[in-house]
Design a protein around this motif. Structure first.
Motif, PDB file in Angstrom:
ATOM      1  N   ASP A 115     -25.491  20.958  10.886  1.00 43.92           N
ATOM      2  CA  ASP A 115     -24.065  20.699  10.646  1.00 43.92           C
ATOM      3  C   ASP A 115     -23.166  21.844  11.123  1.00 43.92           C
ATOM      4  OD1 ASP A 115     -24.928  22.428   8.659  1.00 43.92           O
ATOM      5  OD2 ASP A 115     -24.075  21.291   6.991  1.00 43.92           O
ATOM      6  N   ASP A 170     -18.039  25.089  17.011  1.00 45.10           N
ATOM      7  CA  ASP A 170     -17.244  25.011  15.787  1.00 45.10           C
ATOM      8  C   ASP A 170     -16.488  26.317  15.618  1.00 45.10           C
ATOM      9  OD1 ASP A 170     -18.041  22.449  14.986  1.00 45.10           O
ATOM     10  OD2 ASP A 170     -19.792  23.206  13.894  1.00 45.10           O
ATOM     11  N   PRO A 189     -20.648  23.474   5.742  1.00 48.25           N
ATOM     12  CA  PRO A 189     -19.467  24.318   5.915  1.00 48.25           C
ATOM     13  C   PRO A 189     -18.214  23.810   5.216  1.00 48.25           C
ATOM     14  CG  PRO A 189     -19.923  23.103   7.921  1.00 48.25           C
ATOM     15  CD  PRO A 189     -21.079  22.867   6.999  1.00 48.25           C
ATOM     16  N   ASN A 190     -18.170  22.565   4.828  1.00 48.88           N
ATOM     17  CA  ASN A 190     -16.998  22.024   4.142  1.00 48.88           C
ATOM     18  C   ASN A 190     -17.183  21.936   2.633  1.00 48.88           C
ATOM     19  OD1 ASN A 190     -15.330  21.573   6.448  1.00 48.88           O
ATOM     20  ND2 ASN A 190     -16.710  19.916   6.990  1.00 48.88           N
ATOM     21  N   THR A 219     -17.198  22.963  -1.199  1.00 48.75           N
ATOM     22  CA  THR A 219     -16.375  23.826  -2.035  1.00 48.75           C
ATOM     23  C   THR A 219     -17.241  24.961  -2.576  1.00 48.75           C
ATOM     24  OG1 THR A 219     -14.965  21.980  -2.650  1.00 48.75           O
ATOM     25  CG2 THR A 219     -14.901  23.896  -4.077  1.00 48.75           C
ATOM     26  N   ARG A 278     -10.388  24.791  -1.773  1.00 48.11           N
ATOM     27  CA  ARG A 278     -11.066  23.801  -0.948  1.00 48.11           C
ATOM     28  C   ARG A 278     -11.175  24.239   0.497  1.00 48.11           C
ATOM     29  NH1 ARG A 278      -7.684  18.963  -1.385  1.00 48.11           N
ATOM     30  NH2 ARG A 278      -6.440  20.120  -2.841  1.00 48.11           N
ATOM     31  N   ARG A 279     -12.315  23.944   1.077  1.00 46.88           N
ATOM     32  CA  ARG A 279     -12.578  24.122   2.498  1.00 46.88           C
ATOM     33  C   ARG A 279     -12.369  25.552   2.977  1.00 46.88           C
ATOM     34  NH1 ARG A 279     -10.878  18.542   4.958  1.00 46.88           N
ATOM     35  NH2 ARG A 279     -10.595  19.779   6.798  1.00 46.88           N
ATOM     36  N   GLU A 280     -12.548  26.503   2.053  1.00 52.23           N
ATOM     37  CA  GLU A 280     -12.367  27.895   2.458  1.00 52.23           C
ATOM     38  C   GLU A 280     -13.682  28.656   2.496  1.00 52.23           C
ATOM     39  OE1 GLU A 280      -9.065  30.037   1.010  1.00 52.23           O
ATOM     40  OE2 GLU A 280      -8.014  28.205   0.525  1.00 52.23           O
ATOM     41  N   ARG A 281     -14.783  28.004   2.167  1.00 52.93           N
ATOM     42  CA  ARG A 281     -16.068  28.685   2.201  1.00 52.93           C
ATOM     43  C   ARG A 281     -16.295  29.295   3.572  1.00 52.93           C
ATOM     44  NH1 ARG A 281     -22.017  25.988   1.594  1.00 52.93           N
ATOM     45  NH2 ARG A 281     -23.105  27.866   2.127  1.00 52.93           N
ATOM     46  N   ARG A 282     -15.937  28.581   4.582  1.00 53.07           N
ATOM     47  CA  ARG A 282     -16.171  29.039   5.943  1.00 53.07           C
ATOM     48  C   ARG A 282     -15.189  30.117   6.384  1.00 53.07           C
ATOM     49  NH1 ARG A 282     -14.299  23.150   7.463  1.00 53.07           N
ATOM     50  NH2 ARG A 282     -12.087  23.521   7.324  1.00 53.07           N
ATOM     51  N   GLN A 283     -14.187  30.415   5.551  1.00 53.17           N
ATOM     52  CA  GLN A 283     -13.187  31.400   5.913  1.00 53.17           C
ATOM     53  C   GLN A 283     -13.363  32.733   5.198  1.00 53.17           C
ATOM     54  OE1 GLN A 283      -9.359  29.641   5.294  1.00 53.17           O
ATOM     55  NE2 GLN A 283      -9.819  27.884   6.561  1.00 53.17           N
TER      56      GLN A 283
END
Length: 181
Positions: free
Chosen positions: A13, A18, A43-44, A46, A173-178
């Motif tokens: 994934d 990406d 990656p998305n 939480t 939300r959706r910040e794990r990858r950041q």
């Protein structure tokens, strides 16, 4: 897809093109995050409170802990148990109260700021940076325990608004990858 560059990561994934690939590669190479399965990183997903302290614990090379986490909701057999014990013993986390840490709860932006702030203090990093958050419409909603930490995290550029006028303190939300470690 045949026209996409090959990924040297085991996660199906995460593709080489990406925008978060380099961050995933870094946390994987450094063994700070190991994914959610043998071939998935999610990656998305939480990020939870248990995940955050586990990342910091791994960053510290998993030092030995003398006793359990001390929270009734942190079972000794969970992947985050030693991490929570270490973070609690070093005043990086305090839990919701003496009995509850909420390891599976999604972390909020202000909780994340507070944990990073306390971790920076633990590492003896200068935490004097501060920012004026008055331009954010929801700045008055910052919990008292997190106010200094949010100003510091924003001043350091670790946590910015989700828009120019909103911090959205109660979500991550959706910040794990950041995450920037």
């Amino acid at each position: 897809h045949p026209d996409e560059p090959a990924s040297d990561l085991p996660y199906r994934d995460v593709r080489a093109n990406d925008w978060f690939y380099d961050a995933v590669k870094f946390v994987s190479d450094e063994k700070l995050m190991t994914g959610t399965g043998a071939n998935t990183f999610a990656p998305n997903l939480t990020t939870t409170r248990g995940m955050i302290v586990t990342i910091l614990y791994r960053l510290e090379k998993e030092p030995a802990v003398d006793n359990g986490a001390g929270f009734a909701d942190v079972a000794a057999d969970q992947y985050y148990a030693d991490a929570v014990a270490w973070a609690s013993a070093n005043d990086i986390v305090t839990g919701y109260n003496e009995e509850k840490f909420g390891p599976d709860d999604s972390i909020t932006r202000e909780q994340f700021a507070a944990i990073l702030y306390r971790y920076a203090q633990y590492k003896k990093i200068d935490v004097t940076a501060t920012a004026d958050l008055s331009g954010y419409a929801d700045a008055a909603q910052i919990s008292a325990y997190a106010e200094t930490a949010m100003k510091w995290a924003n001043g350091e550029g670790l946590i910015t608004g989700v828009t120019d006028t909103m911090l959205k303190l109660r979500e991550m939300r959706r910040e794990r990858r950041q995450l920037r470690f």
